[in-house]
Design an enzyme around this catalytic site. Structure first.
Site, PDB file in Angstrom:
ATOM      1  N   CYS A  50       0.044  -7.332  -7.403  1.00 57.81           N
ATOM      2  CA  CYS A  50      -1.223  -7.579  -8.088  1.00 57.81           C
ATOM      3  C   CYS A  50      -1.080  -8.719  -9.091  1.00 57.81           C
ATOM      4  O   CYS A  50      -0.952  -9.872  -8.696  1.00 57.81           O
ATOM      5  CB  CYS A  50      -1.722  -6.298  -8.749  1.00 57.81           C
ATOM      6  SG  CYS A  50      -3.480  -6.350  -9.195  1.00 57.81           S
ATOM      7  N   GLU A  78       2.540   0.536  -3.633  1.00 59.62           N
ATOM      8  CA  GLU A  78       3.232   1.713  -4.160  1.00 59.62           C
ATOM      9  C   GLU A  78       2.405   2.993  -4.029  1.00 59.62           C
ATOM     10  O   GLU A  78       2.951   4.098  -3.954  1.00 59.62           O
ATOM     11  CB  GLU A  78       3.626   1.502  -5.625  1.00 59.62           C
ATOM     12  CG  GLU A  78       2.491   1.424  -6.633  1.00 59.62           C
ATOM     13  CD  GLU A  78       1.933   0.028  -6.840  1.00 59.62           C
ATOM     14  OE1 GLU A  78       1.306  -0.207  -7.892  1.00 59.62           O
ATOM     15  OE2 GLU A  78       2.123  -0.819  -5.946  1.00 59.62           O
ATOM     16  N   HIS A 104      -1.765  -2.859  -4.104  1.00 58.34           N
ATOM     17  CA  HIS A 104      -0.754  -1.975  -4.689  1.00 58.34           C
ATOM     18  C   HIS A 104      -0.126  -1.099  -3.606  1.00 58.34           C
ATOM     19  O   HIS A 104      -0.558   0.037  -3.377  1.00 58.34           O
ATOM     20  CB  HIS A 104      -1.389  -1.086  -5.763  1.00 58.34           C
ATOM     21  CG  HIS A 104      -1.762  -1.801  -7.011  1.00 58.34           C
ATOM     22  ND1 HIS A 104      -0.931  -1.877  -8.106  1.00 58.34           N
ATOM     23  CD2 HIS A 104      -2.886  -2.490  -7.330  1.00 58.34           C
ATOM     24  CE1 HIS A 104      -1.533  -2.575  -9.061  1.00 58.34           C
ATOM     25  NE2 HIS A 104      -2.712  -2.964  -8.614  1.00 58.34           N
TER      26      HIS A 104
END
Length: 539
Positions: A384, A511, A509
């Protein structure tokens, strides 16, 4: 009692004694255990604060903001639920006081309550029950986990506890179970555990009309049967329903610990559910893989909230998942982005990662990390804002003096990162345009394509600024690779760099989609690069 519309069973998890006691991990672990029995489980997190969502909350106080597939900015516990249960939850799974009151006031303004004085009981409590049942009906889950944020006794949580008390009466005793998570302190001076805080906490819960069916005792060290017997006696629960969850090496061990005390079996019996055979073998293998430490790689995370690791909890866990996938251990070093990089320290790292964030504070340190990576061929993962910093520093190194993001400099000479046109007139900070899952097509022959082994993927976003397409062709001519784009080619999603072993920045993102049993492909590729770099350095 009216005929039940939804056939879900409910497990309500409350907390006592202190905050941050581990209700989220306890809830997630119960869910994982039930999943091992073949039970279909979903989860809800109730947050008593008045915010609509977690989007504008301070990471130092609340940890990271977790983003769901449908674009809701939620509490980090939803991340735990998704990782442990291996499911994608909707934003409706995060119920806040703000959402509840907004719904009730909207109905009142439309005239739904004409003739009634709108009150906490029944209107607020009915809305809470309606939101919970909506998740049950939508998911058709056999069991719905409901975690109540905060600590029993907090004034903010009282309407929720009352609603859940009513839910038990309406759904029936056999269909709603209460689990209370408490803390058993160990007084070193006295050399003993103290159960009085748990007794008082349980008494406080009973004052709301709720009696716990199970008590999970968090402790620094394991407690013995004498302590369990005492808690059972004074808190009026069965001794086999007093469960100890001592501090563990890894949060992923907690389901195994709870399972060793027959938590799943007790819950199935308490909720009058069919007896089944559990299978936590694969989960135990994951736990064993996470304990590997014969080969370590070190990743330096350059962020602005590094004092509180929970601000980057999904990144931390994704790195662990990827390391376990590769049979290595990852040591994470936290670097304050506000400070100048200590080059001697950075040289020891096998890879660098720049996470997302908002605001100008700490940008200089992140840009230094990008420059170091480019000059020293150190693997770098930008997420990001991290990707945006990679673009900014690349531009500056290519002679674009004054290159910046308009987030930090509205009059930047070279606004290589700028705000989307659709966002220029958005006044509400929570009205972020790019939230949730968006598709991305990948370019063949790139790190991203090799990692995913797919031509297109879907990833979750949380940002307002984008790569400025005015510079796209210019930068590609200078060695920047656009390896991921939106299907319509308008938005740059992933950038890489020619002649660099591993330099990848993504606007999304990744994750948020990593699981202990299914590590995210980009994180796996990143850890592989860290391993190769460590070998190259001969350390």
């Amino acid at each position: 009692m009216e005929e039940r519309i939804n056939l879900s069973k409910y497990i309500v998890v409350t907390g006592g004694v202190v905050s941050s006691i581990g209700k989220g991990i306890s809830s997630s672990s119960i869910g994982r255990i039930l999943r091992s029995y073949g039970v279909d489980v979903t989860a809800i997190k109730i947050d008593p604060y008045l915010n609509w969502d977690s989007g504008t909350l301070n990471p130092y106080q609340h940890g990271e903001v977790f983003v769901t597939e449908d674009g809701m900015e939620t509490d980090l516990d939803l991340g735990h639920y998704e990782r442990f249960l291996d499911v994608n939850l909707s934003g409706e799974s995060n119920i806040t006081t703000g959402k509840v009151y907004n719904a009730v006031i909207s109905k009142e303004r439309k005239g739904d309550y004409l003739g009634s004085c709108v009150q906490i009981i029944p209107h607020i409590t009915d809305e809470i029950k309606s939101m919970i049942r909506k998740i049950s009906q939508k998911t058709q889950a056999e069991v719905v986990l409901v975690e109540v944020g905060g600590t029993v006794g907090d004034i903010e949580s009282q309407p929720f506890l009352e609603a859940l008390r009513q839910l038990r009466n309406e759904e029936g005793q056999d269909n709603v179970m209460f689990v209370h998570v408490t803390y058993i302190p160990y007084l070193r001076a006295a050399g003993e555990f103290k159960t009085k805080p748990t007794q008082h906490s349980t008494k406080e819960l009973r004052g709301t009309g709720i009696s716990p069916d199970m008590i999970i005792c968090r402790s620094e060290f394991p407690i013995d049967s004498h302590i369990k017997e005492k808690i059972a006696h004074f808190c009026d629960v069965e001794e086999k329903a007093v469960i100890n969850a001592p501090d563990m090496h890894s949060i992923y061990e907690v389901p195994l610990v709870l399972n060793s005390e027959n938590v799943g079996e007790y819950i199935l019996k308490r909720l009058k559910m069919e007896s089944r055979k559990p299978d936590l073998y694969q989960w135990s293998r994951i736990v064993d893989a996470l304990k590997i430490d014969n080969f370590k790689v070190t990743v330096g995370i350059v962020g602005k909230y590094v004092e509180l690791e929970d601000a980057y909890i999904s990144i931390r866990e994704a790195l662990k998942h990827a390391a376990a996938n590769q049979g290595v251990k990852v040591d994470i070093e936290w670097i304050k982005a506000e400070e100048s990089l200590n080059i001697d320290r950075v040289k020891e790292f096998d890879a660098l990662l720049i996470p997302g964030g908002f605001g100008e504070r700490g940008i200089s340190g992140k840009l230094e990390a990008v420059k170091y990576s480019i000059e020293n061929k150190t693997p770098l993962f930008g997420i990001c804002l991290g990707m945006q910093c990679m673009v900014i520093e690349f531009a500056r190194l290519q002679g674009f003096e004054g290159a910046n993001s308009t987030e930090f400099d509205e009059n930047a000479k070279h606004p290589v990162i700028h705000i989307m046109k659709e966002q220029k007139y958005v006044e509400n900070m929570g009205g972020t345009m790019r939230l949730g899952a968006y598709p991305c097509k990948l370019k063949e022959g790139t790190i991203a394509h090799a990692a995913y082994k797919e031509d297109s993927v879907s990833e979750r976003h949380r940002h307002r600024f984008e790569f400025n397409n005015d510079y796209r062709q210019i930068f590609e001519d200078k060695g920047l690779i656009i390896s991921g784009k939106s299907p319509d080619d308008l938005l740059v999603e992933i950038v890489e760099l020619e002649d660099h072993p591993w330099f990848l920045g993504c606007q999304f993102h990744p994750e948020f989609k990593s699981r202990p049993n299914n590590a995210h492909p980009l994180f796996v590729s990143f850890i592989k690069a860290a391993i190769e770099n460590k070998k190259r350095k001969g350390i």
